[in-house]
Enzyme design. Structure first.
Site, mmCIF file in Angstrom:
data_model
loop_
_atom_site.group_PDB
_atom_site.id
_atom_site.type_symbol
_atom_site.label_atom_id
_atom_site.label_comp_id
_atom_site.label_asym_id
_atom_site.label_seq_id
_atom_site.Cartn_x
_atom_site.Cartn_y
_atom_site.Cartn_z
ATOM 1 N N ASP A 173 0.867 -1.182 0.000
ATOM 2 C CA ASP A 173 0.000 0.000 0.000
ATOM 3 C C ASP A 173 0.901 1.228 0.000
ATOM 4 O O ASP A 173 1.187 1.807 1.048
ATOM 5 C CB ASP A 173 -0.910 -0.028 1.227
ATOM 6 N N GLY A 253 -7.669 10.010 7.789
ATOM 7 C CA GLY A 253 -6.870 11.173 7.436
ATOM 8 C C GLY A 253 -5.406 11.016 7.812
ATOM 9 O O GLY A 253 -4.540 11.716 7.283
ATOM 10 N N SER A 255 -3.873 8.343 7.158
ATOM 11 C CA SER A 255 -3.362 7.427 6.134
ATOM 12 C C SER A 255 -2.209 8.039 5.343
ATOM 13 O O SER A 255 -2.255 9.193 4.947
ATOM 14 C CB SER A 255 -4.487 7.058 5.165
ATOM 15 N N SER A 271 -1.301 2.545 6.733
ATOM 16 C CA SER A 271 -2.228 1.930 5.795
ATOM 17 C C SER A 271 -3.635 1.915 6.370
ATOM 18 O O SER A 271 -4.505 2.659 5.941
ATOM 19 C CB SER A 271 -1.782 0.507 5.447
#
Length: 300
Positions: A173, A253, A255, A271
């Protein structure tokens, strides 16, 4: 390393972007040892069996290489025949595989705010890096790029970076965004608030037990420790493999934000996970070393 600002402006979540899950972990933990006390499946074989027989949304698993144990987590959506199948699969593998249930559900979302923006969606800048052709660039979470290919540093501002590589779901990711200005000032540091900064010196592998810090544009600076490696998370949008599992809290947020150590090691990119920064939780991170190798970049 890019700067992160801990103000709490919100914006509208976009469908399909991934953030953090708000759930509360229960105390219930189930072990396989009751069913097969003398059997112990190797972690590699156990994770392959889980992928083949029990890979449904709402499940995740990670490995502790120090103990050779695999910890399997299931959320509240795993019920009925799916839960029964998961329990029987874990039980068949013996004492080296443990299963626990959490309340709530794994959800995928990112919300608006003030870190890096595409449209009305916000994520957090991870690490500033340098590409193979010496361009300044950003590492962040791959799921963040569902919002668009151009990112700004202020909401509604001029595009500052362009997505050139993104992986999600699948084997990681992570995303690489190159700054549109080749002369952009992109220091290798994390702004942890209150005038403090951590200079990022190098990329490093995670180790179980390592004390780590996370910075995000929603919840600011948080800390915890690494609890598992090579984690697989089955999001509704797809499976992501090779992640780091931690006790660090995070919320929507955050992330894409950086996981690092106090002495300047870049460890991971936020992630997804469970919980929040009021009740605590479990958060998964993309290893920085793997992301850098995949995109051909380095810490400056």
């Amino acid at each position: 390393m890019g700067k992160h600002h801990d103000d709490h402006r919100r914006g509208k979540v976009i469908a399909g972007a991934v953030g953090l899950v708000a759930v509360v972990i229960t105390a219930a933990t189930f072990t396989a040892s009751q069913a097969a006390p003398d059997q112990r499946t190797a972690p590699e074989q156990a994770t392959e069996t889980l992928r083949e027989k029990a890979s449904v949304p709402g499940t995740a698993w990670a490995v502790d290489p120090a103990t050779n144990e695999v910890l399997v987590t299931a959320d509240s959506t795993v019920t009925g025949a799916k839960w029964d199948n998961l329990v029987s699969t874990v039980n068949a593998m013996g004492a080296g595989v443990k299963l626990r249930r959490i309340a709530g559900t794994f959800q995928l979302f990112a919300e608006g705010g003030d870190a890096i923006f595409a449209g009305n969606s916000r994520c957090s800048l991870g690490f500033n890096v340098v590409t193979g052709d010496d361009r300044p660039a950003i590492l962040t979470a791959g799921h963040c790029t569902a919002a668009g290919r151009q990112f700004s540093l202020t909401q509604g501002g001029r595009a500052a970076a362009t997505v050139v590589r993104s992986t999600f779901p699948g084997n990681g990711d992570f995303a690489l965004l190159t700054y549109n200005d080749r002369n952009a000032n992109a220091p290798s540091e994390v702004d942890t608030g209150n005038g403090r900064k951590v200079r990022i010196q190098r990329a490093a592998e995670a180790r179980v037990g390592t004390q780590v810090q996370r910075m995000g544009s929603t919840t600011g600076l948080r800390d915890g420790r690494v609890t598992g490696l090579n984690a697989t998370v089955n999001y509704p949008e797809g499976r992501v493999t090779g992640l780091i599992q931690t006790t660090v809290c995070a919320e929507g947020g955050d992330s894409g934000g950086p996981l690092f150590t106090a002495n300047g090691n870049a460890i991971g990119l936020t992630s997804g996970g469970s919980g929040d920064c009021r009740s605590g939780g479990v958060t998964f991170f993309q290893p920085v070393t793997k992301a850098l190798a995949a995109v051909g970049a380095r810490i400056p």
